[in-house]
Design a protein around this motif. Structure first.
Motif, PDB file in Angstrom:
ATOM      1  N   VAL A  26      57.462  38.898  53.237  1.00 13.21           N
ATOM      2  CA  VAL A  26      55.421  38.745  53.213  1.00 13.21           C
ATOM      3  C   VAL A  26      55.714  38.782  51.550  1.00 13.21           C
ATOM      4  N   PRO A  27      54.845  37.675  50.696  1.00 15.15           N
ATOM      5  CA  PRO A  27      55.101  38.255  49.391  1.00 15.15           C
ATOM      6  C   PRO A  27      53.539  39.346  49.012  1.00 15.15           C
ATOM      7  N   PRO A  28      53.773  39.938  47.687  1.00 20.45           N
ATOM      8  CA  PRO A  28      52.759  40.590  47.944  1.00 20.45           C
ATOM      9  C   PRO A  28      51.501  40.117  47.476  1.00 20.45           C
ATOM     10  N   VAL A  29      50.260  40.692  47.536  1.00 22.11           N
ATOM     11  CA  VAL A  29      49.195  40.642  47.163  1.00 22.11           C
ATOM     12  C   VAL A  29      49.038  40.418  45.815  1.00 22.11           C
ATOM     13  N   ALA A  30      48.042  39.393  45.635  1.00 20.20           N
ATOM     14  CA  ALA A  30      48.122  39.493  43.440  1.00 20.20           C
ATOM     15  C   ALA A  30      46.900  40.294  43.522  1.00 20.20           C
ATOM     16  N   GLN A  31      47.237  41.004  42.571  1.00 21.30           N
ATOM     17  CA  GLN A  31      46.449  42.245  41.719  1.00 21.30           C
ATOM     18  C   GLN A  31      45.084  41.582  40.962  1.00 21.30           C
ATOM     19  N   PRO A  32      43.824  42.084  41.010  1.00 19.88           N
ATOM     20  CA  PRO A  32      42.745  41.507  40.227  1.00 19.88           C
ATOM     21  C   PRO A  32      43.023  41.565  38.989  1.00 19.88           C
ATOM     22  N   GLU A  33      44.048  42.413  38.265  1.00 19.68           N
ATOM     23  CA  GLU A  33      43.966  42.287  37.075  1.00 19.68           C
ATOM     24  C   GLU A  33      45.020  40.784  36.647  1.00 19.68           C
ATOM     25  N   ALA A  34      45.570  40.814  37.749  1.00 22.54           N
ATOM     26  CA  ALA A  34      46.628  39.417  37.090  1.00 22.54           C
ATOM     27  C   ALA A  34      45.869  38.460  37.558  1.00 22.54           C
ATOM     28  N   ILE A  35      44.687  38.516  38.186  1.00 25.91           N
ATOM     29  CA  ILE A  35      43.929  36.989  38.456  1.00 25.91           C
ATOM     30  C   ILE A  35      42.979  37.009  36.993  1.00 25.91           C
ATOM     31  N   ALA A  36      42.065  37.994  37.174  1.00 29.25           N
ATOM     32  CA  ALA A  36      41.766  37.610  35.431  1.00 29.25           C
ATOM     33  C   ALA A  36      42.662  37.999  34.228  1.00 29.25           C
ATOM     34  N   ALA A  37      43.926  37.705  34.021  1.00 22.81           N
ATOM     35  CA  ALA A  37      44.315  37.544  32.934  1.00 22.81           C
ATOM     36  C   ALA A  37      44.746  35.967  32.904  1.00 22.81           C
TER      37      ALA A  37
END
Length: 64
Positions: A26-37
């Motif tokens: 199961v992959p890690p959940v994307a962090q909000p910072e990654a989406i914002a970047a």
């Protein structure tokens, strides 16, 4: 704020039925910072030649 999108995969049912191999895939959940970047990059001049592309920023969930 992180979500619990992976909760069904981390449940007791999943651990019992799907086994330890699935639990590790199961992959890690994307962090909000990654989406914002990714959004900031798309809005920048560096992405000026990008058009009509799908850019999944989901920690690998699209590949399941």
């Amino acid at each position: 704020m992180a979500t619990n999108i992976d909760a069904p995969f981390r449940s007791a049912f999943a651990q019992e039925r799907l086994g330890p191999i699935f639990q590790t895939t199961v992959p890690p959940v994307a962090q909000p910072e990654a989406i914002a970047a990714a959004i900031a990059w798309l809005l920048s001049d560096d992405a000026s030649d990008v058009s009509g592309a799908i850019l999944p920023v989901d920690g690998g969930w699209a590949s399941l």
